[in-house]
Design a protein around this motif. Sequence first.
Motif, short mmCIF file in Angstrom:
data_model
loop_
_atom_site.label_atom_id
_atom_site.label_comp_id
_atom_site.label_asym_id
_atom_site.label_seq_id
_atom_site.Cartn_x
_atom_site.Cartn_y
_atom_site.Cartn_z
N ALA A 147 73.56 55.89 -0.28
CA ALA A 147 72.47 56.43 0.53
C ALA A 147 71.59 57.35 -0.31
CB ALA A 147 73.02 57.19 1.74
N VAL A 148 70.43 57.66 0.25
CA VAL A 148 69.47 58.54 -0.40
C VAL A 148 69.69 59.97 0.08
CG1 VAL A 148 67.02 59.05 -0.72
CG2 VAL A 148 67.80 56.67 -0.60
N GLU A 149 69.65 60.90 -0.87
CA GLU A 149 69.79 62.31 -0.51
C GLU A 149 68.66 62.72 0.42
OE1 GLU A 149 68.88 66.14 -3.05
OE2 GLU A 149 70.81 65.27 -3.66
N HIS A 150 69.02 63.22 1.60
CA HIS A 150 68.04 63.56 2.62
C HIS A 150 68.75 64.39 3.67
CE1 HIS A 150 65.57 62.51 6.31
NE2 HIS A 150 64.64 62.89 5.46
N ARG A 151 68.01 65.31 4.30
CA ARG A 151 68.68 66.21 5.24
C ARG A 151 69.38 65.45 6.36
NH1 ARG A 151 63.18 66.77 6.17
NH2 ARG A 151 62.47 66.14 8.25
N ASP A 152 68.80 64.35 6.85
CA ASP A 152 69.41 63.60 7.94
C ASP A 152 70.60 62.76 7.48
OD1 ASP A 152 67.67 64.64 9.77
OD2 ASP A 152 66.27 62.96 9.65
N SER A 153 70.59 62.34 6.18
CA SER A 153 71.68 61.49 5.71
C SER A 153 72.99 62.23 5.62
CB SER A 153 71.32 60.89 4.34
OG SER A 153 71.23 61.90 3.35
N LEU A 154 72.95 63.55 5.48
CA LEU A 154 74.17 64.33 5.32
C LEU A 154 74.56 65.09 6.57
CD1 LEU A 154 73.51 65.75 1.76
CD2 LEU A 154 74.73 63.69 2.40
N ALA A 155 73.71 65.05 7.60
CA ALA A 155 73.96 65.85 8.80
C ALA A 155 75.34 65.62 9.41
CB ALA A 155 72.86 65.61 9.83
N ASN A 204 62.86 57.34 7.53
CA ASN A 204 63.22 56.80 6.22
C ASN A 204 63.07 57.92 5.20
OD1 ASN A 204 62.91 55.51 3.58
ND2 ASN A 204 62.78 53.59 4.69
N PRO A 205 64.06 58.17 4.35
CA PRO A 205 63.95 59.26 3.37
C PRO A 205 62.72 59.17 2.48
CG PRO A 205 66.21 58.46 3.48
CD PRO A 205 65.38 57.51 4.31
N VAL A 206 62.24 57.95 2.19
CA VAL A 206 61.05 57.81 1.36
C VAL A 206 59.82 58.37 2.09
CG1 VAL A 206 59.50 56.15 0.25
CG2 VAL A 206 61.96 55.90 0.01
N HIS A 207 59.73 58.11 3.39
CA HIS A 207 58.61 58.66 4.16
C HIS A 207 58.59 60.17 4.04
CE1 HIS A 207 55.81 58.96 7.63
NE2 HIS A 207 56.50 60.06 7.90
N GLU A 208 59.76 60.80 4.22
CA GLU A 208 59.82 62.25 4.16
C GLU A 208 59.50 62.76 2.76
OE1 GLU A 208 60.07 63.55 7.01
OE2 GLU A 208 60.68 61.71 8.03
N ALA A 209 59.96 62.05 1.73
CA ALA A 209 59.69 62.47 0.35
C ALA A 209 58.20 62.41 0.03
CB ALA A 209 60.48 61.60 -0.63
N VAL A 210 57.53 61.37 0.51
CA VAL A 210 56.09 61.22 0.27
C VAL A 210 55.32 62.34 0.96
CG1 VAL A 210 54.07 59.77 0.71
CG2 VAL A 210 56.18 58.74 -0.13
N LEU A 211 55.65 62.60 2.23
CA LEU A 211 54.95 63.67 2.95
C LEU A 211 55.17 65.02 2.28
CD1 LEU A 211 54.38 61.51 5.08
CD2 LEU A 211 55.04 63.17 6.82
N PRO A 270 57.69 63.27 -6.36
CA PRO A 270 58.98 63.11 -5.69
C PRO A 270 59.97 62.33 -6.55
CG PRO A 270 57.34 61.62 -4.76
CD PRO A 270 56.61 62.52 -5.70
N VAL A 271 61.24 62.59 -6.31
CA VAL A 271 62.33 61.89 -7.00
C VAL A 271 63.29 61.38 -5.93
CG1 VAL A 271 64.29 62.11 -8.57
CG2 VAL A 271 62.13 63.29 -9.08
N ARG A 272 63.69 60.14 -6.03
CA ARG A 272 64.69 59.61 -5.10
C ARG A 272 66.07 59.75 -5.73
NH1 ARG A 272 64.57 53.75 -2.06
NH2 ARG A 272 64.64 52.87 -4.16
N ARG A 273 66.93 60.54 -5.08
CA ARG A 273 68.29 60.76 -5.55
C ARG A 273 69.25 59.98 -4.67
NH1 ARG A 273 65.53 65.55 -6.22
NH2 ARG A 273 65.53 66.33 -8.38
N VAL A 274 70.05 59.14 -5.31
CA VAL A 274 70.95 58.24 -4.60
C VAL A 274 72.39 58.65 -4.89
CG1 VAL A 274 71.64 55.82 -4.31
CG2 VAL A 274 69.24 56.39 -4.76
N PHE A 275 73.23 58.62 -3.87
CA PHE A 275 74.62 59.00 -4.04
C PHE A 275 75.54 57.97 -3.40
CE2 PHE A 275 73.27 60.90 -0.03
CZ PHE A 275 74.31 60.57 0.83
N THR A 276 76.79 57.99 -3.82
CA THR A 276 77.83 57.24 -3.13
C THR A 276 78.66 58.23 -2.31
OG1 THR A 276 79.39 57.43 -4.98
CG2 THR A 276 78.00 55.45 -4.90
#
Length: 304
Positions: A147-155, A204-211, A270-276
């Motif tokens: 997944a992409v590092e994002h506030r909602d992805s880790l909630a 989508n994390p990309v949407h948030e990163a762009v904004l 912006p940088v997209r950070r991906v984690f397992t």
Amino acid sequence: MIDPRRLRVLRALADHGTVTAAAHALYLSPSAVSQQLTALETETGHTLVERRGRTVRLTAAGSVLAEHAAAVAAQLERAEADLARCSTGLAGEVTLAAFATSITEVVAPAVAALRQQAPQVRIHVKDAEGPTAVRLLTDGEADIAVAVEHRDSLAPAGARLLLTPLYEEPFDAVLPPRHRLAGAPEVRLTDLREERWITPWPGNPVHEAVLRACEEAAFQPRVECLSDDFSAVCALVAAGAGVALVPRSALHGIRPALTPAVRPLDGPGPVRRVFTAVRRGSESHPLLRLVLTELRAKAAAIAA
């Protein structure tokens, strides 16, 4: 004695907030979930939930027990991993949830390599955007999430998941072929403040990163088209519908007919950070270690 199966029900309720949603995640009926919760309250001698309309809220005792439920689940994961290490040979199934670009760039190459290295290991892949991959992992419907590092992805994760960085990549500016900046060596975000924009959907994390990147450049993008499919985004840009910021690996394999002008950004972007992620306690399972090692090997090509 507390039944650990009922602890799983309590944990699902804490994650999802309603009996119906918890029942759906556990493949149970809402009445079965309610019965398990009532039985758990009887076992513990405490009121664990308070009903508030359609939602339920954990009491103080319920919150304490939910934390213990997470610890019990992790210990059971470790037990399964230890038993798996006692087995000879590598055979079994692993379910992996990941977003589309990572499937194309990392997961699929890893699956191909593992079919040669360990043909007895079957990998099931689920396409999951945004925070869905992590939710599938916490619900027990996946063994590994990408997944992409994002506030909602880790909630929903809390301390129950073990997260490991996989790769990170920059975003590139994607412009119509005849755009005034199409021939520039680099593009500054501030030069695109008056443009129409194409982004993924909110959530989508990309949407948030762009904004966020545009806000840091002191403007609000005028979003006119939305798509989570980067091939569609590029096709719309090539057609002159707007500009976009796209993670670099998402541009790999775009058909030439859809390819707009792609330029790196001048200055910070912006940088997209991906984690397992795996459920804590399962990280030493030999099958998961095998898959995670291969994912890291394939991801190294993106980071290079």
